[in-house]
Design a protein around this motif. Structure first.
Motif, mmCIF file in Angstrom:
data_model
loop_
_atom_site.group_PDB
_atom_site.id
_atom_site.type_symbol
_atom_site.label_atom_id
_atom_site.label_comp_id
_atom_site.label_asym_id
_atom_site.label_seq_id
_atom_site.Cartn_x
_atom_site.Cartn_y
_atom_site.Cartn_z
ATOM 1 N N GLY A 110 0.757 -1.067 -0.262
ATOM 2 C CA GLY A 110 0.013 0.115 -0.017
ATOM 3 C C GLY A 110 0.888 1.240 0.086
ATOM 4 N N ARG A 111 2.025 1.251 0.877
ATOM 5 C CA ARG A 111 2.746 2.444 0.796
ATOM 6 C C ARG A 111 3.545 2.561 -0.460
ATOM 7 N N ALA A 134 0.656 10.352 5.642
ATOM 8 C CA ALA A 134 -0.375 10.970 6.153
ATOM 9 C C ALA A 134 -1.724 10.480 5.573
ATOM 10 N N LEU A 135 -1.717 10.001 4.271
ATOM 11 C CA LEU A 135 -2.954 9.379 3.668
ATOM 12 C C LEU A 135 -3.276 8.058 4.475
ATOM 13 N N LEU A 136 -1.984 7.552 4.533
ATOM 14 C CA LEU A 136 -2.111 5.996 5.386
ATOM 15 C C LEU A 136 -2.758 6.121 6.615
ATOM 16 N N GLU A 137 -2.446 7.189 7.221
ATOM 17 C CA GLU A 137 -3.034 7.362 8.724
ATOM 18 C C GLU A 137 -4.771 7.808 8.565
ATOM 19 N N ARG A 138 -4.729 8.510 7.520
ATOM 20 C CA ARG A 138 -6.263 9.265 7.368
ATOM 21 C C ARG A 138 -7.218 8.208 7.067
ATOM 22 N N ALA A 144 -1.660 -1.780 7.551
ATOM 23 C CA ALA A 144 -1.415 -2.713 6.223
ATOM 24 C C ALA A 144 -0.606 -2.084 5.338
ATOM 25 N N ALA A 145 -0.005 -0.744 5.872
ATOM 26 C CA ALA A 145 0.934 -0.241 4.615
ATOM 27 C C ALA A 145 1.863 -0.911 4.050
ATOM 28 N N LYS A 146 2.663 -2.182 4.761
ATOM 29 C CA LYS A 146 3.869 -2.602 4.362
ATOM 30 C C LYS A 146 3.210 -4.028 3.685
ATOM 31 N N ALA A 163 -6.919 7.256 -1.788
ATOM 32 C CA ALA A 163 -5.809 7.829 -1.283
ATOM 33 C C ALA A 163 -4.835 8.051 -2.371
ATOM 34 N N MET A 164 -4.597 7.237 -3.200
ATOM 35 C CA MET A 164 -3.673 7.527 -4.437
ATOM 36 C C MET A 164 -4.332 8.791 -5.277
#
Length: 333
Positions: A110-111, A134-138, A144-146, A163-164
């Protein structure tokens, strides 16, 4: 065409919001098939504008034209303050687009997807990573970012996709059926994200076949059928276009029921339940008139409820089809 919409604040003072999108006479054909037949619309900045229509009505074609993915055969449009024909680059720089299907790269985490999008927008290494985090947190995707996208649920994929779209900070976003295939919980989570974006001043152009979605989110709704707008207004205004609205009155006893039945236009009566059904558009003026008639005759009402057609009734009446997102898929239009 007017390019501003006037609103009134609580003080009564009028102020105008600019139009994020204006279109006049948009036309598009695919061979012998006329998909858009002189489409006119205005979308006010900082609002949700929902475009409804049956399969093949031209919703996706409208989004593709306004987002510069395809050219119109005729007509004019301004998007984000840029002329669609003369400055397509300016349009693309001011908008974000999320299509019907997730556009994430399944081979990346995801990141990594967000950072790739940041690099494509030339945001710079530090700024791109700051925005990605910031978007991953929002969007509640930090844990799940990694992880690879193959482990994501449908709702997580759609949140990442949106988010993208936001990585470059667009003030106008096209959402083409963004909740297709999502479960009810994921759909409502995405609704909350959309509400948050609008609260921040972002304009949302939404196409959907989920009528509840338009009812919940949209400030204004337009119904597209066979390439033309057949109705436009708020959800309440559209519902009042359709006959069948009524007020249900319940009385404490039979004498009051009988007295009311003598003076009112009654479409249905239930003596056992002590209720009358009165035709009404559900508006304040008609309700006030009804209550004035009862008050003039000193007839008290135990309970009053207003019943108006829903958006599915509007859709069916205006297009001759009932919305069925489980089976309707708009492909060419």
């Amino acid at each position: 065409m007017n390019t501003t919409t006037t609103y009134r604040q609580a003080t009564g003072a009028a102020f105008a919001r600019p139009a994020a999108i204006t279109a006049t006479g948009l036309r598009k054909s695919y061979g012998d098939q006329l998909v858009l037949n002189g489409l006119d619309l205005t979308v006010t900045a900082g609002t949700v504008f929902a475009l409804l229509g049956p399969n093949g009505a031209g919703k996706t074609t409208t989004v593709r034209i306004l987002s510069t993915l395809i050219e119109a055969d005729g007509g004019q449009a301004q998007v984000g303050g840029h002329d669609l024909a003369q400055d397509p680059g300016g349009v693309r720089a001011s908008i974000g687009v999320t299509g019907q299907f997730s556009a994430v790269d399944g081979l990346l985490t995801g990141r990594e997807n967000l950072i790739l999008m940041a690099d494509l927008h030339h945001l710079g290494r530090g700024e791109g990573r700051r925005r990605a985090d910031a978007l991953l947190e929002r969007f509640d995707l930090v844990e799940a970012a990694k992880k690879p996208i193959s482990t994501y649920s449908g709702g997580m994929r759609r949140r990442l996709d949106l988010a993208m779209t936001l990585i470059a900070g667009p003030r106008l976003i096209f959402l083409d059926e963004p909740t297709t295939g999502l479960d009810p919980r994921s759909r409502r989570e995405l609704w909350e994200i959309i509400r948050g974006l609008v609260a921040d001043g972002v304009t949302i152009f939404l196409t959907t076949q989920y009528l509840e979605e338009a009812d919940q989110l949209a400030d204004r709704i337009a119904v597209l059928d066979q390439g033309k707008l057949v109705a436009e207004g708020t959800a309440a205004e559209l519902k009042r276009l359709i006959p069948g609205g009524h007020v249900r009155l319940r009385f404490a006893d039979a004498p009051r029921l009988e007295a009311a039945a003598r003076i009112l236009e009654v479409t249905s009566r239930d003596d056992d339940a002590l209720t009358l059904q009165i035709p009404s558009d559900g508006g304040v003026a008609s309700l006030q008139s009804l209550l004035d008639q009862l008050r003039a005759e000193a007839i008290s009402v135990e309970e009053l409820s207003v019943h108006t057609p829903d958006l599915d009734d509007v859709f069916l009446t205006l297009t001759g089809k009932r919305s069925n997102p489980a089976t309707d898929k708009e492909i060419s239009a």
